[in-house]
Scaffold this motif. Structure first.
Motif, short mmCIF file in Angstrom:
data_model
loop_
_atom_site.label_atom_id
_atom_site.label_comp_id
_atom_site.label_asym_id
_atom_site.label_seq_id
_atom_site.Cartn_x
_atom_site.Cartn_y
_atom_site.Cartn_z
N GLY A 176 47.19 48.86 51.63
CA GLY A 176 46.09 48.69 50.69
C GLY A 176 46.45 47.68 49.63
N LEU A 177 45.47 47.25 48.90
CA LEU A 177 45.68 46.29 47.82
C LEU A 177 46.19 46.99 46.57
N PRO A 178 46.88 46.27 45.70
CA PRO A 178 47.36 46.86 44.44
C PRO A 178 46.23 46.90 43.41
N TYR A 179 45.27 47.76 43.64
CA TYR A 179 44.10 47.82 42.76
C TYR A 179 44.50 48.25 41.35
N ARG A 180 43.89 47.61 40.34
CA ARG A 180 44.14 47.96 38.95
C ARG A 180 43.09 48.94 38.46
N ILE A 193 34.39 48.25 39.94
CA ILE A 193 34.60 48.15 38.50
C ILE A 193 33.84 46.93 37.99
N TYR A 194 33.19 47.07 36.83
CA TYR A 194 32.41 45.99 36.24
C TYR A 194 32.88 45.75 34.81
N ILE A 195 33.15 44.49 34.49
CA ILE A 195 33.55 44.14 33.12
C ILE A 195 32.86 42.86 32.69
N VAL A 196 32.32 42.87 31.49
CA VAL A 196 31.76 41.67 30.86
C VAL A 196 32.44 41.52 29.50
N CYS A 197 33.00 40.36 29.25
CA CYS A 197 33.65 40.14 27.95
C CYS A 197 33.38 38.71 27.47
N LYS A 198 33.66 38.46 26.22
CA LYS A 198 33.41 37.13 25.65
C LYS A 198 34.60 36.71 24.80
N MET A 199 34.65 35.44 24.51
CA MET A 199 35.73 34.90 23.70
C MET A 199 35.70 35.53 22.32
N ASN A 200 36.88 35.83 21.80
CA ASN A 200 36.98 36.35 20.43
C ASN A 200 36.64 35.28 19.42
N LEU A 238 38.50 39.38 42.88
CA LEU A 238 39.76 39.30 42.15
C LEU A 238 40.84 40.23 42.68
N GLN A 239 40.45 41.25 43.45
CA GLN A 239 41.45 42.15 44.01
C GLN A 239 42.35 41.45 45.02
N TRP A 240 41.97 40.27 45.49
CA TRP A 240 42.76 39.50 46.45
C TRP A 240 43.72 38.54 45.77
N PHE A 241 43.74 38.52 44.44
CA PHE A 241 44.60 37.59 43.70
C PHE A 241 46.02 38.16 43.57
N GLY A 266 38.70 49.46 42.05
CA GLY A 266 39.73 50.29 41.46
C GLY A 266 40.56 51.03 42.49
N PRO A 267 41.50 51.86 42.04
CA PRO A 267 42.50 52.49 42.92
C PRO A 267 41.94 53.41 43.99
N ARG A 268 40.74 53.93 43.83
CA ARG A 268 40.18 54.82 44.84
C ARG A 268 39.53 54.05 45.99
N ASN A 269 39.48 52.74 45.88
CA ASN A 269 38.83 51.95 46.93
C ASN A 269 39.54 52.11 48.27
N ALA A 270 38.77 52.45 49.30
CA ALA A 270 39.32 52.65 50.65
C ALA A 270 40.51 53.60 50.62
#
Length: 250
Positions: A159-163, A243-250, A116-119, A145-149
């Motif tokens: 560099g990429l605009p890491y969030r 960075i790792y995120i898991v989420c589900k529909m509300n 997703l960092q390439w989006f 995340g922002p510290r990458n490379a």
């Protein structure tokens, strides 16, 4: 993002990626473990993987689960042969820019690993996934995340605009319930700065822009890199910030 350049660089690196992407392989295994821990068992029927690459995550996932339908997506059609033994039956592959969100609805799980960092607009894509998920669907992804490379960014201003993780959590909380969010810092050591550049080239992650290295530029880069980012073993460092995120529909 120059999607044509990104596709070209990753397609060119597809042969060396499975060998060189050892951090991404560990991330894929970690992502598969997190999905096993936080995604309910019934949410493995209809699965969409975004940015499947050469299949590091795909195979880790299929080692654990057998979905009724798995759609693999990547920007590069050149990676399809890596799934020759999987395609047919419940597994299909489609090459397209995932940001258009042009996929079947009713997905029980949408997953993306190190892509997703390439989006252009990852938050917009992640929020747009809601229309593709079933009512009890899950969204699980890893990115960087922002510290990458950070070494490369500091010396080349490229560099990429890491969030950052907190920014992603705020954006996602508008539409999802976050069940897991974490980050890590992985610091690798390479013998020389040139080995760092070869590693990045072999994993396709130099695709943000074209850059012509003259002999003088390369010598200057190597000198500054070695002076600033020396590793304890006598080599030089390169930082990864997954960075790792898991989420589900509300």
């Amino acid at each position: 993002m120059d999607k044509a350049l990104i596709r070209h660089r990753f397609a060119k690196a597809s042969g060396s990626y499975p060998r060189q992407a050892f951090v991404q392989r560990d991330i894929a295994l970690r992502m598969a473990d997190l999905i096993g821990r936080y995604v309910s068992p019934e949410s493995h029927r209809r699965v969409l993987e975004i940015g499947c690459g050469t299949g590091l995550f795909t195979r880790a996932y299929l080692h654990r689960w057998c979905p009724e339908r798995l759609v693999l997506n990547d920007l590069c059609p050149e990676v399809e042969p890596y799934f020759a033994d999987l395609l047919g039956g419940q597994v299909s592959f489609v090459a397209k820019d995932a940001e258009a969100l042009d996929f079947p609805s009713g997905q029980d799980l949408i997953v993306s690993c190190s892509a997703l960092q390439w989006f252009d607009a990852p938050e917009r894509f992640l929020l747009g996934c809601r229309k593709l998920l079933s009512g009890r669907g899950y969204l699980a992804f890893s990115t960087f995340g922002p510290r990458n490379a950070e070494e490369i960014r500091a010396l080349t201003d490229a560099g990429l605009p890491y969030r950052p993780l907190d920014e992603l959590k705020v954006a996602l909380s508008e539409a999802y319930h976050i069940v897991h969010a974490s980050e890590a810092c992985v610091r690798l050591s390479f013998p020389t700065p040139l080995d760092v550049l070869r590693h990045l080239k072999d994993t396709g992650v130099t695709g943000i822009r074209s850059c012509h290295w003259t002999r003088k530029k390369l010598a200057d880069f190597s000198m500054r890199y070695a002076g600033r980012y020396a590793a304890p073993d006598g080599g030089v460092t390169l930082t990864y910030h997954p960075i790792y995120i898991v989420c589900k529909m509300n």
